[in-house]
Motif scaffolding. Structure first.
Motif, PDB file in Angstrom:
ATOM      1  N   ASP A  12      -0.099  15.586  -8.158  1.00 56.22           N
ATOM      2  CA  ASP A  12      -0.992  14.665  -8.846  1.00 56.22           C
ATOM      3  C   ASP A  12      -0.816  13.271  -8.252  1.00 56.22           C
ATOM      4  O   ASP A  12       0.206  12.607  -8.473  1.00 56.22           O
ATOM      5  CB  ASP A  12      -0.651  14.651 -10.341  1.00 56.22           C
ATOM      6  CG  ASP A  12      -1.526  13.681 -11.141  1.00 56.22           C
ATOM      7  OD1 ASP A  12      -2.412  13.035 -10.542  1.00 56.22           O
ATOM      8  OD2 ASP A  12      -1.307  13.571 -12.369  1.00 56.22           O
ATOM      9  N   CYS A  13      -1.797  12.832  -7.477  1.00 57.38           N
ATOM     10  CA  CYS A  13      -1.694  11.505  -6.864  1.00 57.38           C
ATOM     11  C   CYS A  13      -2.695  10.528  -7.476  1.00 57.38           C
ATOM     12  O   CYS A  13      -3.104   9.556  -6.833  1.00 57.38           O
ATOM     13  CB  CYS A  13      -1.863  11.587  -5.354  1.00 57.38           C
ATOM     14  SG  CYS A  13      -3.434  12.250  -4.788  1.00 57.38           S
ATOM     15  N   SER A  14      -3.094  10.779  -8.735  1.00 60.89           N
ATOM     16  CA  SER A  14      -4.071   9.901  -9.391  1.00 60.89           C
ATOM     17  C   SER A  14      -3.518   8.488  -9.582  1.00 60.89           C
ATOM     18  O   SER A  14      -4.269   7.509  -9.485  1.00 60.89           O
ATOM     19  CB  SER A  14      -4.492  10.497 -10.735  1.00 60.89           C
ATOM     20  OG  SER A  14      -3.364  10.766 -11.558  1.00 60.89           O
ATOM     21  N   ALA A  15      -2.204   8.354  -9.839  1.00 59.87           N
ATOM     22  CA  ALA A  15      -1.611   7.020 -10.002  1.00 59.87           C
ATOM     23  C   ALA A  15      -1.657   6.251  -8.681  1.00 59.87           C
ATOM     24  O   ALA A  15      -1.929   5.038  -8.664  1.00 59.87           O
ATOM     25  CB  ALA A  15      -0.171   7.136 -10.497  1.00 59.87           C
ATOM     26  N   LEU A  16      -1.403   6.931  -7.579  1.00 63.28           N
ATOM     27  CA  LEU A  16      -1.484   6.298  -6.257  1.00 63.28           C
ATOM     28  C   LEU A  16      -2.907   5.832  -5.982  1.00 63.28           C
ATOM     29  O   LEU A  16      -3.128   4.705  -5.519  1.00 63.28           O
ATOM     30  CB  LEU A  16      -1.025   7.283  -5.180  1.00 63.28           C
ATOM     31  CG  LEU A  16      -1.194   6.842  -3.724  1.00 63.28           C
ATOM     32  CD1 LEU A  16      -0.366   5.593  -3.444  1.00 63.28           C
ATOM     33  CD2 LEU A  16      -0.812   7.980  -2.770  1.00 63.28           C
ATOM     34  N   ILE A  17      -3.882   6.678  -6.276  1.00 61.18           N
ATOM     35  CA  ILE A  17      -5.284   6.331  -6.056  1.00 61.18           C
ATOM     36  C   ILE A  17      -5.677   5.127  -6.902  1.00 61.18           C
ATOM     37  O   ILE A  17      -6.373   4.213  -6.433  1.00 61.18           O
ATOM     38  CB  ILE A  17      -6.194   7.535  -6.373  1.00 61.18           C
ATOM     39  CG1 ILE A  17      -5.945   8.664  -5.366  1.00 61.18           C
ATOM     40  CG2 ILE A  17      -7.655   7.123  -6.381  1.00 61.18           C
ATOM     41  CD1 ILE A  17      -6.609   9.966  -5.737  1.00 61.18           C
ATOM     42  N   LEU A  18      -5.207   5.091  -8.150  1.00 64.59           N
ATOM     43  CA  LEU A  18      -5.513   3.970  -9.040  1.00 64.59           C
ATOM     44  C   LEU A  18      -4.960   2.655  -8.478  1.00 64.59           C
ATOM     45  O   LEU A  18      -5.646   1.624  -8.477  1.00 64.59           O
ATOM     46  CB  LEU A  18      -4.939   4.237 -10.430  1.00 64.59           C
ATOM     47  CG  LEU A  18      -5.219   3.176 -11.502  1.00 64.59           C
ATOM     48  CD1 LEU A  18      -6.714   3.064 -11.767  1.00 64.59           C
ATOM     49  CD2 LEU A  18      -4.475   3.521 -12.797  1.00 64.59           C
ATOM     50  N   SER A  19      -3.729   2.692  -7.981  1.00 62.97           N
ATOM     51  CA  SER A  19      -3.111   1.486  -7.411  1.00 62.97           C
ATOM     52  C   SER A  19      -3.881   0.999  -6.187  1.00 62.97           C
ATOM     53  O   SER A  19      -4.127  -0.201  -6.026  1.00 62.97           O
ATOM     54  CB  SER A  19      -1.657   1.773  -7.016  1.00 62.97           C
ATOM     55  OG  SER A  19      -0.879   2.125  -8.125  1.00 62.97           O
TER      56      SER A  19
END
Length: 308
Positions: A12-19
């Motif tokens: 899950d790389c959604s936090a990376l994408i958000l940043s």
């Protein structure tokens, strides 16, 4: 200006994408985020496919670490590609801007930002963590001393035409040393590598057992590469384990090591796993390399530095 390329597999790389999305918006940067999923499980696909701020490509079958990176050449629009591993976290408030400002006019080369590790991890993950902190988490000044040997694929920017000319070797299907080979190709063709302090935080720390299993895959890749005479000298120059292994081979100590390997290999594995010992890990890697390398694979004379 920059296409941010994130290959993902079961993470899950959604936090990376958000940043990254926030930094692009806040700094009004000309950038896109492209995510290629290497046939992840359905629950991970469901996380990423609806995100509107990214270009999402879903692969029907797993193609491996080298080929998936080459695929970004087909799906990106900007002249510079910023590759990030999906398990990283942005460690600087101006992470993307730092890369943009490092690109000089008519820049033709590679920029590496480095990696760092968390301050603490669970005891079951100490082996990977210790190795990362001691051998991979280096300052830009340290990395610049050996710019090609310090090249890693988790966080680097490359001019698109360079990757088109020198793509990742797709014969390396499993995990490990695709960065070693690309670094050798870049050096051989005088492509400059610049190291800057723009690290990514590595979040996905493996358990001791899982890390040892991945280590074996990487050593198998290295043994495969060493059988190609075109790469042998450069690998010996860049990879300390290969240099020691070749010393054993040249002076026929490898015969003695092969004889003891059935005993020493499981012992070093056990110590590395049980006590999170990086010394035992390095011994295990060397012994496993000896096991993987064919008896007549190395034909070099005494190794010399290939490049100045």
């Amino acid at each position: 200006m920059i296409s941010i390329c994130i290959p993902v597999y079961n993470f899950d790389c959604s936090a990376l994408i958000l940043s990254l999305t926030k930094q692009i918006k806040d700094n009004q940067l000309a950038a896109e985020i492209v995510l290629i999923d290497d046939a992840s499980e359905e629950n991970f696909r469901a996380i990423h496919s609806p995100i509107p701020q990214i270009k999402y490509i879903q692969l029907a079958q797993n193609v491996g670490r080298a080929r998936i990176r080459n695929l970004f050449l087909q799906h990106t629009q900007f002249p510079y590609l910023l590759f990030l591993d999906c398990d990283g976290a942005v460690n600087h408030p101006n992470f993307i801007k730092n890369y943009v400002q490092s690109i000089s006019p008519n820049f033709k080369g590679v920029i590496c930002g480095g990696r760092v590790y968390p301050n603490f991890v669970h005891e079951s993950k100490k082996l990977h963590w210790k190795y990362g902190v001691n051998f991979e988490s280096k300052s830009a000044i340290e990395r610049a001393k050996k710019p090609y040997g310090s090249f890693m694929t988790n966080n680097f920017l490359i001019e698109k035409s360079i990757l088109q000319q020198f793509p990742f070797n797709e014969n390396l299907v499993q995990y490990g040393h695709e960065d070693t080979l690309l670094g050798i190709q870049l050096q051989h063709n005088n492509i400059p590598i610049i190291h800057i302090a723009n690290e990514i935080l590595n979040l996905d720390i493996e358990t001791n057992e899982s890390y040892l299993q991945k280590t074996q895959l990487a050593v198998q890749n290295l043994a495969y590469l060493m059988q190609n005479p075109s790469y042998q000298k450069a690998i010996i120059q860049h990879v300390k384990m290969a240099k020691v292994g070749y010393f054993l081979y040249r002076y026929k100590i490898i015969l003695f090591v092969r004889f003891l390997n059935p005993i020493l290999l499981p012992i070093s594995y056990f110590i590395a796993k049980k006590f999170s010992s990086t010394f035992a890990l390095n011994i295990f890697k060397l012994l496993f390399w000896v096991k993987c390398i064919p008896k007549n694979a190395l034909k070099l004379t005494r190794p010399k530095k290939v490049y100045t």
